[in-house]
Design an enzyme around this catalytic site. Sequence first.
Site, mmCIF file in Angstrom:
data_model
loop_
_atom_site.group_PDB
_atom_site.id
_atom_site.type_symbol
_atom_site.label_atom_id
_atom_site.label_comp_id
_atom_site.label_asym_id
_atom_site.label_seq_id
_atom_site.Cartn_x
_atom_site.Cartn_y
_atom_site.Cartn_z
ATOM 1 N N ASP A 1 3.160 -10.530 4.602
ATOM 2 C CA ASP A 1 4.305 -10.842 5.469
ATOM 3 C C ASP A 1 3.962 -11.761 6.649
ATOM 4 O OD1 ASP A 1 2.833 -8.888 6.759
ATOM 5 O OD2 ASP A 1 4.562 -7.782 7.471
ATOM 6 N N ASP B 1 5.572 -3.075 8.475
ATOM 7 C CA ASP B 1 6.166 -2.833 7.155
ATOM 8 C C ASP B 1 7.633 -2.441 7.288
ATOM 9 O OD1 ASP B 1 3.558 -3.177 6.049
ATOM 10 O OD2 ASP B 1 3.099 -1.116 6.585
ATOM 11 N N ASP C 1 -4.532 -9.895 14.210
ATOM 12 C CA ASP C 1 -3.753 -9.646 15.422
ATOM 13 C C ASP C 1 -4.676 -9.809 16.621
ATOM 14 O OD1 ASP C 1 -1.611 -9.054 17.019
ATOM 15 O OD2 ASP C 1 -1.191 -7.104 16.115
ATOM 16 N N GLU D 1 -1.208 -14.786 13.775
ATOM 17 C CA GLU D 1 -1.089 -15.214 12.384
ATOM 18 C C GLU D 1 -0.374 -16.563 12.264
ATOM 19 O OE1 GLU D 1 -0.939 -10.774 10.320
ATOM 20 O OE2 GLU D 1 0.876 -11.641 11.207
ATOM 21 N N VAL E 1 6.153 -0.142 24.460
ATOM 22 C CA VAL E 1 5.900 1.288 24.360
ATOM 23 C C VAL E 1 4.392 1.492 24.408
ATOM 24 C CG1 VAL E 1 6.185 3.378 22.969
ATOM 25 C CG2 VAL E 1 7.961 1.606 22.948
ATOM 26 N N THR F 1 6.951 -11.915 15.228
ATOM 27 C CA THR F 1 7.370 -10.560 15.595
ATOM 28 C C THR F 1 6.854 -10.101 16.953
ATOM 29 O OG1 THR F 1 5.487 -9.712 14.339
ATOM 30 C CG2 THR F 1 7.611 -9.827 13.200
ATOM 31 N N SER G 1 0.835 -1.193 0.000
ATOM 32 C CA SER G 1 0.000 0.000 0.000
ATOM 33 C C SER G 1 0.876 1.252 0.000
ATOM 34 C CB SER G 1 -0.916 0.001 1.227
ATOM 35 O OG SER G 1 -0.135 -0.021 2.411
ATOM 36 N N THR H 1 4.716 -0.179 11.602
ATOM 37 C CA THR H 1 5.872 -0.836 12.215
ATOM 38 C C THR H 1 6.147 -2.200 11.584
ATOM 39 O OG1 THR H 1 4.394 -1.619 13.964
ATOM 40 C CG2 THR H 1 5.699 0.343 14.431
#
Length: 284
Positions: free
Chosen positions: A85, A207, A90, A125, A198, A158, A12, A205
């Site tokens: 990816d 990407d 999520d 995922e 955080v 991740t 995108s 993030t």
Amino acid sequence: MEEECRVLSIQSHVVRGYVGNRAATFPLQVLGFEVDAVNSVQFSNHTGYSHWKGQVLNSDELQELYDGLKLNSVNQYDYVLTVCDPVMGDQRDGEGAMYVPDDLLPVYREKVVPVADIITPNQFEAELLTGRKIHTQEEALEVMDMLHSMGPDTVVITSSDLLSPRGSDYLMALGSQRTRAPDGSMVTQRIRMEMHKVDAVFVGTGDLFAAMLLAWTHKHPNNLKVACEKTVSAMHHVLQRTIKCAKAKSGEGVKPSPAQLELRMVQSKKDIESPEIVVQATVL
């Protein structure tokens, strides 16, 4: 003459901010890659804002762009970086939520993942792709082995809900890479990373992470530990700079807006190019 490494990035695009190709192209170029960007979506801004406008390309329009490259014989690439990816879903408030229609899951599982060299799913995922739930680190390693068996040699989960050995203030990520030894045997390296959480919602993030992991695994092809340390450390610097600037703009006690939380990418050029290692990976 330095060898040229070229990436076709199909993602995108936004006019304002950093998601998709806007989040991937700059770090790849900073790290020495030539990038040809195909914008599958073109929006004014990401959808975390109250309003957005723009267009979504259909498959014929995407094919037309690629055909133009092919006609000019400029369609030779070392890597293809795509939003698969895979961006599927999520955790939201403790429950898994899909970003895409359920009937796309078999497409990811049977068509996309088998042709990928690197995948960067989150825990939800990874569970969707394998049909296995993850409750422990050992189960996560088993799931990554299942993902390896589907095709990819490098798998990085991740983010996970697993409790970090460093406590609840840390987010745990896990990585696994298969490489072939000189004698032909398969060697698997597994790592764990803990990153300080955080308290903010950032967009782009994933990407950025995928782009930098691609770059650093290219530069360190047989060392997932180093590639992930550089990727995650650079992410840390970008996010810390972003939240600091966002809070300075929003004022004390005021929640930063989506515009204020846009990634401070250009300001982080040096950190992307040569990150100070602040996140050490543990070899498992």
